[in-house]
Motif scaffolding. Structure first.
Motif, PDB file in Angstrom:
ATOM      1  N   ALA A  39       0.842  -1.198   0.000  1.00 59.32           N
ATOM      2  CA  ALA A  39       0.000   0.000   0.000  1.00 59.32           C
ATOM      3  C   ALA A  39       0.879   1.250   0.000  1.00 59.32           C
ATOM      4  O   ALA A  39       2.044   1.217   0.411  1.00 59.32           O
ATOM      5  N   ARG A  67       0.482  -7.137  -4.322  1.00 60.83           N
ATOM      6  CA  ARG A  67      -0.339  -7.943  -3.413  1.00 60.83           C
ATOM      7  C   ARG A  67      -0.594  -9.279  -4.092  1.00 60.83           C
ATOM      8  O   ARG A  67      -0.997  -9.308  -5.256  1.00 60.83           O
ATOM      9  N   MET A  86      -0.448   2.768  -6.512  1.00 61.13           N
ATOM     10  CA  MET A  86      -1.423   3.405  -5.642  1.00 61.13           C
ATOM     11  C   MET A  86      -1.112   4.897  -5.540  1.00 61.13           C
ATOM     12  O   MET A  86      -0.039   5.291  -5.083  1.00 61.13           O
ATOM     13  N   TRP A 160      -9.565  -0.013   7.787  1.00 63.90           N
ATOM     14  CA  TRP A 160      -8.339  -0.403   7.100  1.00 63.90           C
ATOM     15  C   TRP A 160      -7.163  -0.515   8.050  1.00 63.90           C
ATOM     16  O   TRP A 160      -6.949   0.324   8.919  1.00 63.90           O
ATOM     17  N   ASN A 200      -9.863   4.716  -1.728  1.00 67.82           N
ATOM     18  CA  ASN A 200     -10.119   4.424  -0.317  1.00 67.82           C
ATOM     19  C   ASN A 200      -9.549   5.556   0.543  1.00 67.82           C
ATOM     20  O   ASN A 200      -8.356   5.847   0.454  1.00 67.82           O
ATOM     21  N   ASP A 229      -4.795   8.825   5.171  1.00 70.24           N
ATOM     22  CA  ASP A 229      -4.055   7.974   4.228  1.00 70.24           C
ATOM     23  C   ASP A 229      -5.047   7.597   3.154  1.00 70.24           C
ATOM     24  O   ASP A 229      -6.051   6.951   3.442  1.00 70.24           O
ATOM     25  N   THR A 230      -4.845   8.023   1.935  1.00 70.02           N
ATOM     26  CA  THR A 230      -5.788   7.597   0.906  1.00 70.02           C
ATOM     27  C   THR A 230      -5.057   6.813  -0.167  1.00 70.02           C
ATOM     28  O   THR A 230      -3.847   6.962  -0.342  1.00 70.02           O
ATOM     29  N   GLY A 231      -5.817   5.987  -0.864  1.00 76.59           N
ATOM     30  CA  GLY A 231      -5.218   5.208  -1.936  1.00 76.59           C
ATOM     31  C   GLY A 231      -6.184   5.054  -3.092  1.00 76.59           C
ATOM     32  O   GLY A 231      -7.302   4.567  -2.916  1.00 76.59           O
TER      33      GLY A 231
HETATM   34  N1  SER Z   1      -3.969   2.256   2.895  1.00 74.89           N
HETATM   35  C1  SER Z   1      -5.194   2.264   2.188  1.00 74.89           C
HETATM   36  C2  SER Z   1      -5.270   1.181   1.156  1.00 74.89           C
HETATM   37  O1  SER Z   1      -4.279   0.568   0.855  1.00 74.89           O
HETATM   38  C3  SER Z   1      -5.418   3.613   1.535  1.00 74.89           C
HETATM   39  O2  SER Z   1      -4.227   4.086   1.001  1.00 74.89           O
HETATM   40  O3  SER Z   1      -6.322   0.900   0.657  1.00 74.89           O
END
Ligand code: SER
Length: 894
Positions: A39, A67, A86, A160, A200, A229-231
């Motif tokens: 992430a 992943r 990401m 999360w 997210n 923290d966004t992704g």
């Molecule tokens: N850590 C969160 C994710 O991996 C948002 O960055 O979904």
């Protein structure tokens, strides 16, 4: 919109809003709890946890991620891939829920002309965590999303964490409705293929403890501040903005699929099964390239195994598609072509990436064949014994020794109508893992509970390392643990872990072993230090035993390292740099470092090379290193930015954190390398470097081991003594030794053959006597008996046949039936050879039957043809009985 443009817009949007752009970190996580970076937040974890003070309040990045838990899903669904990028924005105690939500909405729905992505707001659906009224309110009231497009989901979906102890928090996801052709309506709570998650937003505010699954873990408490923290999945957004059905058809992956199509001749869209294979190939080859690019090499453990498994799946899928040639090189090339712009290291390292990938393909194609033979044998054994399940230990053997990923075994067994005992396989894997873990535990203390060290860092900051210049230093005991638990004091005999505010002790890292030595407390107490580790970044933990006296927290201490050991380690470390450079000079940039260990007076250095390094090259490399020593080059170190280091051409080890200030160690005009280790001041201090040889430690990775300084001298001196003894023995000059010794060996072999011949003749001499002693059993001439111990099976057989021949030649007995059964003891076990002639066989006397009867008595088995057969057993004392058994059977059957 091209993927590269999506990335550019992301970074620009957040940079314009006060975020520092942080380059992607390596996929090799600088985190003991992770194998690979899964992430975008991973490089920022110490900031979230408050272990390290963030240098900025806002940051943004596009992070490479891998992943693999959903690897089986790749290619079957539209949105599962093993590699993705990401896009993230991060706030460390700065803006929180409202800020993050507003930015996300603006970037997604703002117009393309304004630098945003221009998505239709009516297609966006929102999920929030069960009790997160605040987030829902912001979405409704501040942003204006209608209530019916906001859904609440539980912990498994909208909470999360990294899956391990660390930062966590409730989250809110933004999902895109791809329309009715992707399934029923009802929002992301009902259908996550149609309403695909693209972004997210995690409201990172708690620290979690250990637990299982996505929702079963305790919350330990608040983080030092409320963070964001966004992704956003770049590939998923690309899929939407490019109007394609799945992520494999987006610009960067489509070209890889096209190449796979060209190489296999199978058209995309022709059939469901082959489409899945093409997608698997595209995804897996890209992931492999990115992993190799970051320095992972295929192996049987950890990251190496992840890479191996992915590569082998890709290669197998190409075979399933019908490819029969080597294909990986061409596919790798296409990936580098499409990813190289974002990740220029792939272009500069192209040769190495290609070499490692090719080596794995060649290796797998080899094991694929042997493994297939082994599997086929196991399958037919299972079937012939009436079984339907292939044993777990066979699957384990195939996995462990022949590199067969279990899913390959499953598939191949299924093709032949068998299932596999997966429980048995998993049990063996688990046992193996536990053995490995226990081994690791016994070597080092695990990283299970780091909170005690973090507390020390919170209280007293990180340790100042003074060991580049000093070998002893005055300091204060700022942390003390006895038997792993914080303690105010420690006493004689206690196993302690000590943290000092400053220390000359080098903590193991970068391949350099830790210093050992003593910490003397001003009250007279002494702690013997045998290891130093940094379980938390920047905190050096000295491990040892209190020899005498009492140690209390806060005491004043004098830390003294074992200077002789440190110097020997420093010599080894500087020698490693020289070896690295000399190997690169000789073999090219493929000889990049893959690992090293610098210990007192010796080192090992692992590097990439598709094949064994010829002895002559190694000799040249060794000579070059030793020439450099005598040039008395100064060794210097300088801290600079990563950019400057690159500009100066410093060799960077993979996994190094980009963007940081880095330390560059320079050896005259010969070598320049990123390194945090300790070195000699001048190459002359090394004295001598002796390479001991070179070996393989995995596909595409070689290892040299070497001695330095007095250890190298001692080794050569010992060899010299051995050579002197040999020259004395064979009476020749040293350079004549190889020829003389090989001459002697040849003579010895000749003499052994001669002895063998004599022995055979001697055995046969007994033949006449044995034939003379033949007994008549109902008209059959029978010779039975025991010959001297140690007669080999071949000699026994010769003797038996010789006696049988003689029986036929006795006057008047030309057509008389004959049976010869002789026994001996070889290696402590009884052995028999029995022969019958044709007339005996006509009367039903078969050698095979007789041997079986004899062997049964001897406690063993045997068999052969009707004319001559051989058997053996366990019990030499039963030979007389076996002779009697043969006699009885002849009497019965004759
Ligand atoms: N850590 C969160 C994710 O991996 C948002 O960055 O979904």
């Amino acid at each position: 919109m091209e993927s590269a443009e999506i990335r550019r817009r992301w970074l620009r949007f957040y940079e314009e809003r006060g975020h520092t752009v942080v380059p992607s970190a390596s996929l090799i996580a600088d985190d003991p709890t992770l194998l690979l970076v899964p992430a975008g937040m991973v490089p920022f974890k110490p900031y979230f946890l408050g272990e390290v003070k963030p240098p900025f309040k806002r940051a943004t990045s596009v992070q490479k991620c891998v992943r693999t838990p959903d690897i089986e899903e790749v290619g079957k669904t539209t949105r599962h891939g093993t590699f993705f990028q990401m896009c993230g924005n991060f706030s460390f105690g700065d803006y929180f829920k409202e800020g993050a939500i507003k930015y996300a909405w603006e970037l997604l729905t703002g117009s393309v002309a304004d630098g945003c992505y221009g998505l239709d707001p009516d297609k966006l659906w929102i999920t929030v965590y069960l009790d997160d009224d605040e987030a829902e309110q912001i979405w409704r009231e501040v942003i204006g999303v209608p209530a019916e497009r906001i859904q609440r989901l539980g912990k498994a979906d909208n909470y999360w964490s990294m899956g391990v102890p660390g930062p966590c928090g409730p989250c809110s996801e933004i999902n895109y409705d791809r329309g009715p052709e992707f399934g029923v309506e009802g929002g992301p709570a009902v259908n996550d293929e149609r309403y695909v998650e693209i972004w997210n937003l995690v409201f990172m505010q708690y620290e979690r403890g250990a637990g299982t699954g996505k929702d079963d873990f305790p919350i330990l408490g608040d983080l030092p501040s409320k963070n964001i923290d966004t992704g956003l999945g770049l590939e998923r957004l690309a899929m939407i903005l490019q109007g394609v059905q799945n992520m494999f058809e987006t610009d960067t992956l489509r070209v890889v699929m096209d190449k796979a199509t060209e190489l296999s001749g199978v058209r995309y869209g022709a059939e469901k099964g082959s489409d899945v294979s093409l997608r698997v190939v595209a995804d897996h080859i890209r992931t492999s390239v990115m992993l190799i690019g970051d320095g992972v090499t295929p192996g049987n453990e950890g990251r190496g195994y992840v890479l191996r498994r992915i590569m082998r799946r890709a290669i197998r899928n190409m075979r399933l598609l019908g490819a029969s040639e080597l294909v990986v090189g061409a596919l790798v090339d296409v990936v580098i072509g499409t990813m190289g712009e974002q990740y220029p290291e792939l272009i500069s390292d192209r040769k190495r990436v290609e070499t490692v990938a090719l080596a794995e393909e060649v290796a797998f194609l080899k094991t694929l064949k042997t493994g297939t033979n082994i599997l086929d044998t196991a399958v037919s054994d299972t079937k012939s014994s009436g079984g339907e399940v292939l044993a777990g230990d066979k699957a384990f053997l195939l996995h462990d020794t022949w590199g067969f990923p279990i899913d390959l075994t499953l598939e191949m067994a299924a093709e032949q109508g068998l299932s596999v005992d997966q429980d048995g396989f998993r049990r063996l894997m688990k046992e193996q893992r536990e053995r490995a873990k226990a081994d690791a535990r016994s070597k080092k203390q695990g990283h299970a509970d780091l909170s005690a060290y973090r507390e020390v860092a919170d209280r007293s900051g990180t340790t100042v390392f003074t060991g580049y210049t000093d070998t002893s230093d005055e300091s204060t005991v700022v942390g003390l643990l006895v038997d792993g638990l914080p303690a105010p004091a420690a006493h004689e005999g206690d196993e302690v872990e000590v943290v000092l505010d400053r220390t000359p002790f080098y903590a193991e890292g970068g391949g350099q072993l830790a210093d050992t030595g003593r910490i003397r407390i001003d009250t007279g107490a002494v702690i013997e230090i045998r290891d130093v580790q940094q379980p938390v970044a920047g905190v050096s933990v000295h491990k040892g035993v209190v020899q005498v006296g009492e140690v209390v927290l806060g005491a004043t201490a004098l830390a003294q390292i074992d200077v002789a050991r440190r110097r020997a380690i420093a010599r080894a470390h500087s020698a490693t740099h020289l070896t690295h450079q000399a190997l690169r000079d000789a073999l090219g940039p493929t000889a990049a470092q893959a690992g090293s260990e610098n210990s007192p007076g010796r080192f090992r250095f692992d590097f990439g090379s598709p094949a064994a390094v010829p002895g002559a090259v190694l000799t040249d490399v060794e000579q070059k290193i030793n020439e450099v020593l005598s040039r008395e080059l100064d060794v210097t170190a300088e801290v600079m930015s990563m950019d400057d280091a690159r500009k100066q051409g410093a060799i960077a080890e993979f996994g190094e954190k980009y963007g940081d200030r880095v330390r560059v160690v320079t050896i005259g005009d010969f070598s320049k390398e990123l390194c945090g280790g300790t070195h000699v001041r001048n190459t002359a201090q090394l004295g001598l470097v002796k390479l001991l040889g070179e070996s393989s430690i995995g596909s595409g990775v070689r290892r040299v081991e070497a001695l330095v300084g007095v250890d190298a001298y001692n080794f050569l001196a010992r060899e010299h003594t051995v050579v002197a003894q040999l020259t004395d023995l064979v009476k020749g000059r040293p350079e004549e030794l190889p020829e003389k010794i090989s001459g002697m060996l040849a003579k010895l072999k000749e003499a052994e053959k001669e002895i063998e011949r004599f022995r055979g003749e001697k055995v046969l001499q007994a033949a006449a006597g044995l034939a003379d002693g033949a007994q008549d059993v109902r008209g059959v001439a029978v010779v039975t008996g025991q010959v001297p111990d140690g007669t080999g099976a071949d000699d026994l057989r010769k003797l038996v046949l010789d006696v049988r021949g003689r029986l036929g030649q006795l006057p008047g007995q030309g057509s008389r039936p004959a049976v010869v059964a002789l026994f001996t003891v070889a290696n402590g076990r009884p052995l028999t050879v029995i022969a019958t002639n044709e007339t005996a066989r006509e009367r039903g006397l078969k050698a095979g039957d007789l041997v079986r009867a004899a062997a049964k008595t001897l406690g063993g088995g045997g068999g052969g043809k009707p004319d001559v057969a051989q058997g053996g057993g366990q019990d030499p004392a039963a030979i007389d009985e076996a002779i009697a058994a043969v006699g009885r059977l002849v009497a019965e059957q004759a």
